[in-house]
Design a protein around this motif. Structure first.
Motif, PDB file in Angstrom:
ATOM      1  N   ALA A  75      55.973  46.193  62.601  1.00 12.66           N
ATOM      2  CA  ALA A  75      54.874  46.001  61.654  1.00 12.66           C
ATOM      3  C   ALA A  75      53.775  45.162  62.317  1.00 12.66           C
ATOM      4  N   ILE A  76      52.583  45.288  61.782  1.00  8.54           N
ATOM      5  CA  ILE A  76      51.480  44.466  62.292  1.00  8.54           C
ATOM      6  C   ILE A  76      51.272  43.321  61.311  1.00  8.54           C
ATOM      7  N   ARG A  77      51.390  42.103  61.809  1.00  9.60           N
ATOM      8  CA  ARG A  77      51.290  40.960  60.918  1.00  9.60           C
ATOM      9  C   ARG A  77      50.419  39.870  61.545  1.00  9.60           C
ATOM     10  N   PRO A  78      49.686  39.111  60.729  1.00  2.10           N
ATOM     11  CA  PRO A  78      48.961  37.950  61.268  1.00  2.10           C
ATOM     12  C   PRO A  78      49.971  36.832  61.544  1.00  2.10           C
ATOM     13  N   MET A  79      50.108  36.501  62.800  1.00  3.84           N
ATOM     14  CA  MET A  79      51.146  35.538  63.184  1.00  3.84           C
ATOM     15  C   MET A  79      50.514  34.256  63.720  1.00  3.84           C
ATOM     16  N   VAL A  80      51.258  33.182  63.573  1.00  2.00           N
ATOM     17  CA  VAL A  80      50.770  31.901  64.115  1.00  2.00           C
ATOM     18  C   VAL A  80      51.943  31.122  64.698  1.00  2.00           C
ATOM     19  N   TYR A  81      51.688  30.435  65.785  1.00  2.00           N
ATOM     20  CA  TYR A  81      52.688  29.524  66.329  1.00  2.00           C
ATOM     21  C   TYR A  81      52.389  28.122  65.814  1.00  2.00           C
ATOM     22  N   LEU A  82      53.356  27.531  65.165  1.00  2.00           N
ATOM     23  CA  LEU A  82      53.218  26.142  64.725  1.00  2.00           C
ATOM     24  C   LEU A  82      54.087  25.280  65.635  1.00  2.00           C
ATOM     25  N   SER A  83      53.464  24.317  66.286  1.00  4.64           N
ATOM     26  CA  SER A  83      54.200  23.466  67.226  1.00  4.64           C
ATOM     27  C   SER A  83      54.254  22.046  66.703  1.00  4.64           C
ATOM     28  N   LEU A  84      55.448  21.532  66.658  1.00  2.04           N
ATOM     29  CA  LEU A  84      55.614  20.155  66.188  1.00  2.04           C
ATOM     30  C   LEU A  84      56.020  19.270  67.357  1.00  2.04           C
ATOM     31  N   SER A  85      55.175  18.277  67.681  1.00  3.18           N
ATOM     32  CA  SER A  85      55.615  17.246  68.624  1.00  3.18           C
ATOM     33  C   SER A  85      56.193  16.105  67.810  1.00  3.18           C
ATOM     34  N   PHE A  86      57.383  15.652  68.196  1.00  2.00           N
ATOM     35  CA  PHE A  86      57.980  14.566  67.419  1.00  2.00           C
ATOM     36  C   PHE A  86      58.518  13.476  68.343  1.00  2.00           C
ATOM     37  N   ASP A  87      58.695  12.313  67.750  1.00  4.59           N
ATOM     38  CA  ASP A  87      59.186  11.132  68.460  1.00  4.59           C
ATOM     39  C   ASP A  87      60.720  11.215  68.477  1.00  4.59           C
ATOM     40  N   HIS A  88      61.261  11.451  69.646  1.00  2.04           N
ATOM     41  CA  HIS A  88      62.706  11.674  69.744  1.00  2.04           C
ATOM     42  C   HIS A  88      63.517  10.397  69.466  1.00  2.04           C
ATOM     43  N   ARG A  89      62.841   9.259  69.400  1.00  4.74           N
ATOM     44  CA  ARG A  89      63.567   8.046  69.012  1.00  4.74           C
ATOM     45  C   ARG A  89      63.968   8.137  67.546  1.00  4.74           C
ATOM     46  N   VAL A  90      63.089   8.755  66.746  1.00  2.00           N
ATOM     47  CA  VAL A  90      63.279   8.756  65.293  1.00  2.00           C
ATOM     48  C   VAL A  90      64.191   9.891  64.843  1.00  2.00           C
ATOM     49  N   ILE A  91      63.919  11.066  65.354  1.00  2.00           N
ATOM     50  CA  ILE A  91      64.712  12.225  64.918  1.00  2.00           C
ATOM     51  C   ILE A  91      65.131  13.059  66.134  1.00  2.00           C
ATOM     52  N   ASP A  92      66.008  14.007  65.865  1.00  2.00           N
ATOM     53  CA  ASP A  92      66.437  14.938  66.904  1.00  2.00           C
ATOM     54  C   ASP A  92      65.878  16.324  66.584  1.00  2.00           C
ATOM     55  N   GLY A  93      66.108  17.217  67.523  1.00  2.00           N
ATOM     56  CA  GLY A  93      65.584  18.566  67.372  1.00  2.00           C
ATOM     57  C   GLY A  93      66.031  19.246  66.086  1.00  2.00           C
ATOM     58  N   ALA A  94      67.261  18.964  65.675  1.00  2.00           N
ATOM     59  CA  ALA A  94      67.782  19.629  64.483  1.00  2.00           C
ATOM     60  C   ALA A  94      66.911  19.327  63.267  1.00  2.00           C
ATOM     61  N   GLN A  95      66.579  18.060  63.099  1.00  2.00           N
ATOM     62  CA  GLN A  95      65.763  17.693  61.931  1.00  2.00           C
ATOM     63  C   GLN A  95      64.352  18.258  62.038  1.00  2.00           C
ATOM     64  N   ALA A  96      63.840  18.225  63.263  1.00  2.00           N
ATOM     65  CA  ALA A  96      62.495  18.760  63.470  1.00  2.00           C
ATOM     66  C   ALA A  96      62.468  20.237  63.090  1.00  2.00           C
TER      67      ALA A  96
END
Lengths: 422, 257
Positions: free
Chosen positions: A369-390
């Protein structure tokens, strides 16, 4: 009935006054004749003294506002003892016991060691303002009892860093031979500040960036159905930004660790959602803040982000409009970038980057299918959370956006009349 | 008749004078001294008042972001926020003439201005309530002091509605910026006598873009004797405020009540 303090009639020809700076804050006890606020009219600066002793219940106009003479600017409940409102509420780590009532005057007594809030101590450490060197002694406290607030310290740091900068030698000229092909562009103070902040953020927080791809099909349809009416009716350009703002605000409520700050005393979780939006301006970047974004509907978010961006470019933002953010969104997609690895605006925990929204061929249930797509990138502070929560956080944002309109998402009773699901 | 002591300080570095003003201001607020009028000159100095628009003055061509992004912009009240030499002004304030000027952000009303030798600066530290309770009337009185002085030198000057200060044929000759707390005044006015006007080009004086500054010597085409103009300013201050001026021989020991 609280006592209403008005912008006084300072002279026959004085019709308005500008609030320069509040000297007190809500919840603080003031004595009669204590200065409440600095104001300015024409070429005169002055202060308004408190007409009564009591408790400041409400500040009605902020610094930099110009109000007509006679306007009520602050309410003071006469005679009430001060309720201890935390000096810097947003920095109270969750779960910590409430602050002990301050022993007034102790800080002022010579010979005794001064006491500073954990936040001030942490900031001082971060910026290398030495407790032992007595640097903090030189900071003028504007809090109750001369206590040093976060703002005092930041002001001091700004002032001293500027002085240090100016004391540095000028850039050494490049060698003549190379000099012909090179040019030294003097760095503006705005650029210097940005540079310092970027380096400081990268040095402080271990950054990790995670990227999700989101189908914006439903949002696009919703937008197409409403944008013309909105532009005509309200003069608001409905872009994709407010949708993402709204989704992020909801997700931040559900994943409060993304809405927090790392501190030595513990992770400071904020129960309010103030989202900054990075706006590119001439020779730099500024991040105006949408306050309580989680409590605002799509229309409000659209209006406010549009207004803030416009005024940012016109250099008309007020100081308080670029402060207090708890999370940031940066929309580099405007320039065509698909995804990036944004740098966190300290002391926040996360920053969400929006890439360009492009139509792409995607596979949906084994069909293309043709869809309007977007990449959302989250930079996070790894001291506070881990990848799972992000990733849970990003999943939630994707879920909201991909299901936009499905469950009457973001229905706000106050904004009915636009497509029926505002 | 009320008494007012006059302290002629001569040429004083801005920061020192500011500190002295604050001392006198405190003393006057606590009724330890009588009304005091400081008359002095400053070495080349730029000062920025907390003008009403946005709280900060604008340098010409807006090359310098005085309100840096992402940072708290307020710092003016922590005295004295001083920048030596060209600190922070690397782009706009270039040029040899400014290399040696001091720069201060000051706790007074009004925008940016320049002080330099040959300009008379007057700082009344007075209990305003004895004269007026109208802050704008005070501005008009300070204008009158300068206008009277100018008249004594055959210079006709005017007020310009909406533009506090003293003007001669559309050019500004006298500027005002004051602070009034609990009825006691500080800061005051400056009158261009013999001073160089070029340094004003580097700023937007008093937030009025394109304003032209002038001086008594430019108008009269000759240098004036500073002490004569100081005399004039003192006399007209006495006239406008209806006070008896008492000259203090040792300015650093202001007389008590």
């Amino acid at each position: 009935m609280p006592k209403e303090v008005i912008m006084p009639q300072m002279g026959e020809s004085v019709v308005e006054g500008t609030i320069l700076k509040w000297l007190i804050q809500e919840g603080q006890r003031v004595e009669k004749d204590q200065s409440l606020v600095e104001i300015s009219t024409d070429k005169v600066d002055t202060e308004i003294p408190s007409p009564v002793s009591g408790l400041v219940t409400k500040i009605l106009h902020h610094a930099d506002e110009t109000v007509p003479v006679g306007t009520v600017i602050v309410l003071i409940e006469e005679g009430i003892e001060g309720v201890k409102v935390p000096q810097v509420p947003e920095t109270l780590p969750a779960g910590l016991p409430p602050k002990k009532p301050r022993e007034e005057g102790v800080e002022q007594r010579p010979g005794l060691e001064k006491r500073y809030s954990p936040l001030v101590r942490r900031l001082a450490k971060e910026y290398g303002v030495g407790l032992e060197k007595g640097d903090l002694e030189r900071v003028r406290g504007t809090g109750t009892g001369g206590r040093i607030t976060k703002e005092d310290l930041l002001g001091y740091i700004e002032a001293t860093q500027k002085t240090t900068l100016s004391a540095r030698p000028k850039i050494v000229e490049t060698k003549e031979a190379e000099g012909l092909k090179e040019e030294v562009i003097p760095v503006s103070s705005k650029r210097k500040i940005i540079a310092e902040r970027m380096v400081q953020s990268k040095r402080t927080a271990p950054h990790v960036t995670s990227t999700f791809e989101v189908d914006m099909g439903r949002v696009a349809r919703y937008r197409d159905a409403n944008k013309d009416a909105l532009l005509k009716g309200q003069g608001v350009h409905l872009t994709y930004l407010p949708f993402i703002l709204s989704a992020a605000a909801s997700a931040l409520k559900e994943y409060p660790l993304l809405n927090s700050s790392w501190s030595e005393d513990g992770t400071v979780v904020k129960r309010y959602v103030h989202i900054g939006i990075a706006v590119s301006i001439e020779d730099g970047l500024i991040v105006p803040v949408i306050r309580d974004a989680d409590r605002k509907g799509l229309l409000e978010l659209a209006k406010e982000s549009q207004d803030l961006a416009k005024r940012a470019r016109e250099k008309k933002l007020k100081v308080n409009e670029v402060q207090g953010g708890t999370f940031t969104i940066t929309n580099y997609g405007i320039g065509g970038s698909l995804f990036g690895t944004p740098i966190i605006l300290q002391p926040q925990t996360g920053i969400l980057g929006i890439g360009a929204i492009c139509k792409r061929a995607v596979v949906i249930e084994d069909a293309i299918a043709i869809r309007p797509m977007v990449y959302l990138s989250l930079s996070f502070d790894h001291r506070v959370i881990d990848g799972a929560q992000a990733d849970q956080f990003l999943s939630r944002i994707r879920e909201i956006l991909e299901g936009w309109g499905e469950k009457g998402e973001k229905v706000s009773g106050t904004e009915s009349g636009f497509g029926g699901i505002w | 008749m009320r008494r007012c002591q006059v302290l002629n300080l001569g040429l004083v570095e801005y920061g020192k004078a500011w500190e002295f003003q604050r001392d006198l201001f405190r003393a006057r607020s606590q009724n330890e001294i009588i009304d005091t009028f400081l008359i002095l000159q400053h070495p080349p100095t730029y000062t920025f008042g907390r003008c009403s628009q946005g709280g900060r003055s604008i340098l010409s061509e807006e090359k310098i972001p005085l309100n840096p992004p992402l940072l708290k912009g307020e710092s003016s009240l922590t005295p004295p926020f001083r920048k030596g030499g060209m600190g922070g002004f690397d782009r706009s304030l270039s040029g040899e003439d400014i290399e040696h000027a001091d720069i201060y952000w000051v706790d007074r009303g009004g925008g940016a201005t320049y002080h330099g030798p040959g300009q008379i600066v007057g700082y009344p530290i007075i209990g305003l309530k004895d004269y007026t309770t109208d802050l704008h009337a005070y501005l008009r009185m300070l204008e009158e002091v300068m206008m009277g002085t100018l008249k004594g030198f055959q210079i006709e000057s005017q007020r310009l509605k909406g533009y506090t200060g003293v003007w001669v044929e559309g050019e500004k000759i006298g500027s005002i910026g004051v602070r009034v707390i609990r009825g006691v005044t500080m800061h005051g006015f400056s009158l261009n006598v013999n001073n160089d006007l070029a340094p004003f080009d580097k700023i937007v004086p008093c937030n009025i873009r394109g304003v032209r500054m002038t001086s008594m010597s430019r108008i009269l085409r000759s240098e004036l004797i500073m002490s004569e103009v100081e005399e004039g300013v003192t006399d007209h201050f006495a006239r406008v405020f209806d006070v008896k001026m008492e000259r203090v021989s040792n300015p650093l020991q202001p007389c008590l009540v």
